[in-house]
Design an enzyme around this catalytic site. Structure first.
Site, PDB file in Angstrom:
ATOM      1  N   GLU A 175       0.821  -1.214   0.000  1.00  0.00           N
ATOM      2  CA  GLU A 175       0.000   0.000   0.000  1.00  0.00           C
ATOM      3  C   GLU A 175       0.855   1.263   0.000  1.00  0.00           C
ATOM      4  O   GLU A 175       0.676   2.151   0.829  1.00  0.00           O
ATOM      5  CB  GLU A 175      -0.984  -0.053   1.162  1.00  0.00           C
ATOM      6  N   HIS A 414     -18.097  -9.569   5.840  1.00  0.00           N
ATOM      7  CA  HIS A 414     -16.757  -9.019   6.084  1.00  0.00           C
ATOM      8  C   HIS A 414     -16.057  -9.861   7.140  1.00  0.00           C
ATOM      9  O   HIS A 414     -16.578 -10.043   8.240  1.00  0.00           O
ATOM     10  CB  HIS A 414     -16.839  -7.561   6.555  1.00  0.00           C
ATOM     11  N   GLU A 416     -12.597  -9.581   8.689  1.00  0.00           N
ATOM     12  CA  GLU A 416     -11.265  -8.998   8.954  1.00  0.00           C
ATOM     13  C   GLU A 416     -10.558  -9.936   9.921  1.00  0.00           C
ATOM     14  O   GLU A 416     -11.143 -10.364  10.910  1.00  0.00           O
ATOM     15  CB  GLU A 416     -11.433  -7.600   9.558  1.00  0.00           C
ATOM     16  N   HIS A 484      -8.487  -8.105   1.087  1.00  0.00           N
ATOM     17  CA  HIS A 484      -7.709  -6.896   1.346  1.00  0.00           C
ATOM     18  C   HIS A 484      -6.434  -7.267   2.097  1.00  0.00           C
ATOM     19  O   HIS A 484      -6.437  -8.182   2.911  1.00  0.00           O
ATOM     20  CB  HIS A 484      -8.538  -5.871   2.131  1.00  0.00           C
ATOM     21  N   GLU A 485      -5.376  -6.555   1.754  1.00  0.00           N
ATOM     22  CA  GLU A 485      -4.028  -6.805   2.311  1.00  0.00           C
ATOM     23  C   GLU A 485      -3.472  -8.197   2.048  1.00  0.00           C
ATOM     24  O   GLU A 485      -2.716  -8.722   2.860  1.00  0.00           O
ATOM     25  CB  GLU A 485      -3.982  -6.531   3.836  1.00  0.00           C
ATOM     26  N   GLU A 503      -7.381  -6.156  -2.927  1.00  0.00           N
ATOM     27  CA  GLU A 503      -6.887  -4.786  -2.808  1.00  0.00           C
ATOM     28  C   GLU A 503      -5.398  -4.818  -3.149  1.00  0.00           C
ATOM     29  O   GLU A 503      -5.021  -4.503  -4.268  1.00  0.00           O
ATOM     30  CB  GLU A 503      -7.162  -4.273  -1.392  1.00  0.00           C
ATOM     31  N   GLU A 509      -9.183   4.283  -0.373  1.00  0.00           N
ATOM     32  CA  GLU A 509      -9.407   4.515   1.053  1.00  0.00           C
ATOM     33  C   GLU A 509      -8.331   5.393   1.691  1.00  0.00           C
ATOM     34  O   GLU A 509      -8.583   6.064   2.681  1.00  0.00           O
ATOM     35  CB  GLU A 509      -9.489   3.187   1.802  1.00  0.00           C
TER      36      GLU A 509
HETATM   37  C1  NOJ Z   1      -8.336  -2.264   5.555  1.00  0.00           C
HETATM   38  C2  NOJ Z   1      -9.187  -2.447   4.357  1.00  0.00           C
HETATM   39  O1  NOJ Z   1      -8.492  -2.097   3.192  1.00  0.00           O
HETATM   40  C3  NOJ Z   1     -10.422  -1.622   4.536  1.00  0.00           C
HETATM   41  O2  NOJ Z   1     -11.207  -1.647   3.368  1.00  0.00           O
HETATM   42  C4  NOJ Z   1     -11.175  -2.097   5.727  1.00  0.00           C
HETATM   43  O3  NOJ Z   1     -12.270  -1.256   5.934  1.00  0.00           O
HETATM   44  C5  NOJ Z   1     -10.291  -2.074   6.976  1.00  0.00           C
HETATM   45  N1  NOJ Z   1      -9.060  -2.725   6.729  1.00  0.00           N
HETATM   46  C6  NOJ Z   1     -10.950  -2.747   8.147  1.00  0.00           C
HETATM   47  O4  NOJ Z   1     -11.090  -4.112   7.874  1.00  0.00           O
HETATM   48 CA    CA Z   2      -6.050  -1.783   2.919  1.00  0.00          CA
END
Ligand code: NOJ
Ligand code: CA
Length: 715
Positions: A175, A414, A416, A484-485, A503, A509
């Site tokens: 990133e 989602h 995470e 993501h990540e 991502e 973002e």
């Molecule tokens: C990073 C992600 O790129 C983002 O889209 C997300 O909202 C946050 N992490 C929290 O999970």
């Molecule tokens: Ca991110």
């Protein structure tokens, strides 16, 4: 449209060679691209790549060092070499085009080490019209089964001090903003920082960069180095020798410092060198997808590209929170968490988004912060941070599922992980069963923070296997994946078409929580990050100034019209309409483009492109006659000239042009746009005015009789 090509693989006798020595190299060619291979007097294997007779990669070493002092990089002889030509066409489940031609000439060289070990190693080269992919194979052999790669010797000896577009060789993040510099100026410890936001920096090698590495030579060749089909192996980074312009392979290590644990038979990912004298051809290349294995998913009917909204930007901009409480240690007298009153993922708010998405034909809705754990989700080495099935008390998962179903909206899960991939791994089946139970057809995963298992990196072999396992689980449970990540993509969506997007780069973002990305950023991403696959960039921000709580001066380095253009220039089968419903409601005329633009295409024409400067792309909607155009520029205003010669002859189209207003400019007047309609045909040439940091979006639909009567012809 199968074309007969002369088989152009032969022992090179006449043409000039990239190798200094006299022994005749093996070679394979495909139009302007030529690959040469040889083993020198000490048994070191080398390859070279030429384009139109010019060296792209000069003679460069191949091989490995293995743990246990085994040198698999010299002392080889050629046992055998074989060639073949392939010309086939396949249909991706979704994509930028509906048919992909896979045409290459292959050279396989079987190598054997001289005594004492007699180890075998194959190198396989596929030579395409636009470049070369090669990989190593470790065949089954006696006394050589399990082994550990200590380092990969692959080099890319470049022919000059090319201009390059690079991000630092961080083991855990992509990133970053891109630096444009000569190879001789690469310094991975010095990169543009824009205040705000955080990066977990782990860049041990001061001169290492990530791939896809984009370069341009002084005589106008565009070269892109990356990899394809990253499976059971760490990600490749490139160490830059700033005086010789030699790139050498750095593999991302594991917690013990080892690189890859393999067992014969095994093969590495493909190393890819895409080269063209036209930047547009580089963007059109399908070589990386072609180097991946065909889909392992038989029935793909459930895999459907879509646009989506999210209870998301409001958290990114600080208007609401992911977490339910601000103090997890303080409970009410009845033992309940004390709400902070700012929790975004509450049932009423989610229903508001469902209503808006439903009313506007946006198919998906992501909700973040719905599940317990956000109070301590990252940064604390907390391994069991989420269980993926327990909603916060104000998120009524069953009621929301029922409401979304009634309104024709698909909920996006989602998950995470906060970097605790080991915890997610243990709970994968539980998490996917929960998605199936409540009708979630997609999941966005995330890996913010240090990876657990402790000491592993986002881009090491363990995590590569984890990401692929998640894609496989998704296939098993019929769930589409957006990561993501993760590591940056390498075309694996061909093999797992449910692996829609990721991502793995600096997304929109960053404009929410930092001072943002410069206007050129989106003109570099397609040449770098997107070479390996779609990016969940999350375009479509309409409120471009003063959107972040507590940061009144914050603004995006883009105009509103450019945000529309990104739906075309930044390809993804999952495309977010990232802004808040109220900000779309403020511009219903511009929002119409987001409603109309598709996410799956029959055809793509890259009209003009220059990394760091501008990109204009036209795409034809899948199964329909409609075309859409996106044109973007960096901080320089420009006129984008778009000949509509891709339209069918004799057909009149209604062009709706969403352009920067004459006085628009990313800094002073970003939300000034103008929408005009014209009748056009395949003889029309559009002149689109792009403001500084601006863009233009165009939809082209079949003109109706009423259109023909009332709308002016484009001049
Ligand atoms: C990073 C992600 O790129 C983002 O889209 C997300 O909202 C946050 N992490 C929290 O999970
Ligand atoms: Ca991110």
């Amino acid at each position: 449209m199968k074309q007969i090509l002369s088989l152009s693989i032969f022992l090179c006798l006449l043409a000039q060679s990239a190798f200094p020595q006299t022994s005749q190299p093996l070679s394979a060619t495909n139009r302007k691209v030529k690959l040469e291979f040889s083993v020198d007097a000490t048994g070191i294997p080398h390859y070279a790549v030429l384009f139109d007779g010019k060296a792209v990669v000069k003679s460069s070493r191949l091989g490995f060092k293995l743990n246990g002092g085994i040198n698999l990089d010299s002392n080889f002889t050629i046992v055998n070499s074989t060639t073949k030509s392939v010309d086939e066409t396949w249909k991706p489940v979704w994509g930028e085009v509906s048919e992909i031609r896979n045409q290459y000439n292959q050279l396989t060289v079987q190598l054997k080490q001289k005594s004492p070990n007699g180890l075998l190693l194959n190198t396989v080269f596929k030579v395409y019209e636009e470049g070369v992919g090669f990989r190593y194979e470790f065949p089954i052999q006696t006394n050589f089964q399990f082994f550990i790669v200590a380092s990969e010797a692959t080099e890319f000896n470049l022919a000059g001090d090319h201009t390059s577009f690079w991000i630092p060789g961080d083991f855990g993040s992509n990133e970053y903003l891109y630096t444009t510099s000569k190879l001789s100026e690469v310094n991975a410890w010095k990169f543009p920082i824009i205040s705000g936001g955080t990066l977990q920096q782990n860049i041990p090698d001061q001169y290492a960069v990530q791939t896809p590495l984009m370069m341009k030579t002084s005589d106008g060749l565009y070269i892109n180095i990356h990899e394809a089909a990253l499976v059971n192996y760490p990600s490749m980074q490139l160490h830059v020798n700033r005086s010789s312009f030699q790139l050498s392979t750095n593999l991302v290590p594991d917690a013990l410092g080892n690189k890859a644990y393999l067992r014969t038979p095994a093969s590495t990912p493909w190393r890819t060198i895409i080269v063209s004298d036209k930047a547009t051809e580089l963007l059109a290349s399908k070589m990386i997808l072609n180097l991946n294995e065909p889909s392992v998913i038989k029935n793909t009917a459930w895999i459907k590209p879509m646009k989506y909204m999210g209870v998301w930007w409001e958290m990114q901009t600080g208007l609401s929170s992911w977490n339910y409480t601000d103090n997890i240690d303080q409970l009410s007298s009845s033992g309940a968490m004390i709400p902070n009153g700012r929790h975004g993922a509450n049932t009423a708010n989610v229903k508001r988004y469902i209503d808006f998405a439903s009313a506007n034909g946006i198919k998906g809705l992501l909700v973040e912060g719905w599940n317990k754990g956000w109070e301590e989700w990252t940064g604390a080495w907390k391994e069991e941070n989420f269980d993926y099935v327990t909603p916060y008390p104000d998120f009524d998962v069953a009621a929301i599922a029922a409401y979304a179903k009634k309104k024709g909206v698909q909920m996006i899960m989602h998950n995470e992980t906060g970097g605790s991939a080991v915890n997610y791994d243990r709970l994968l089946d539980t998490a996917f069963r929960f998605m199936n139970k409540f009708g979630y057809t997609s999941v966005k995963t995330g890996y913010v923070g240090n990876i657990m298992p402790k000491g592993e990196h986002h881009d090491g072999q363990w995590m590569i296997n984890h990401y692929n396992r998640v894609a496989q689980k998704g296939a098993q449970y019929k769930v589409m994946i957006d990561m993501h990540e993760p590591v940056r993509p390498t075309g694996l969506s061909r093999t797992y078409p449910n692996f829609m997007a990721s991502e793995a780069g600096r997304g929109n973002e960053w404009n929410a929580f930092s001072d943002g990305s410069p206007a050129e950023h989106e003109t570099i991403l397609p040449f770098t990050r997107l070479m390996g696959g779609p990016m969940d960039y999350t375009p479509g921000i309409f409120k471009l100034k003063n959107y972040a709580k507590g940061a009144p001066l914050r603004q995006m380095h883009t105009t509103l019209a450019k945000q529309l253009a990104l739906y075309v220039t930044m390809y993804s089968p999952l495309q977010m309409a990232a802004d808040l419903p109220e900000n779309y409601a403020a511009h219903p005329d511009a929002f119409q483009f987001i409603k109309d633009v598709p996410v799956d295409w029959d055809d793509t024409k890259i009209i003009e492109a220059e990394p760091g400067d501008y990109i204009s792309i036209a795409r034809k909607e899948k199964g329909k006659a409609n075309w859409f155009i996106g044109a973007i520029t960096d901080e320089h205003s420009r006129i984008s000239v778009i000949p509509l010669n891709f339209l069918p002859t004799g057909k009149k189209y209604l062009a709706t042009i969403y352009a920067d207003a004459v006085n628009a400019d990313w800094k002073e007047n970003p939300e000034a746009y103008i929408i005009r309609q014209f009748i056009v045909d395949n003889g029309s040439i559009l002149n689109l005015n792009l403001a500084s940091g601006g863009g233009a979006a165009v939809s082209l639909t079949t003109a109706t009789a009423a259109n023909l009567k009332s709308v002016k012809t484009y001049q």
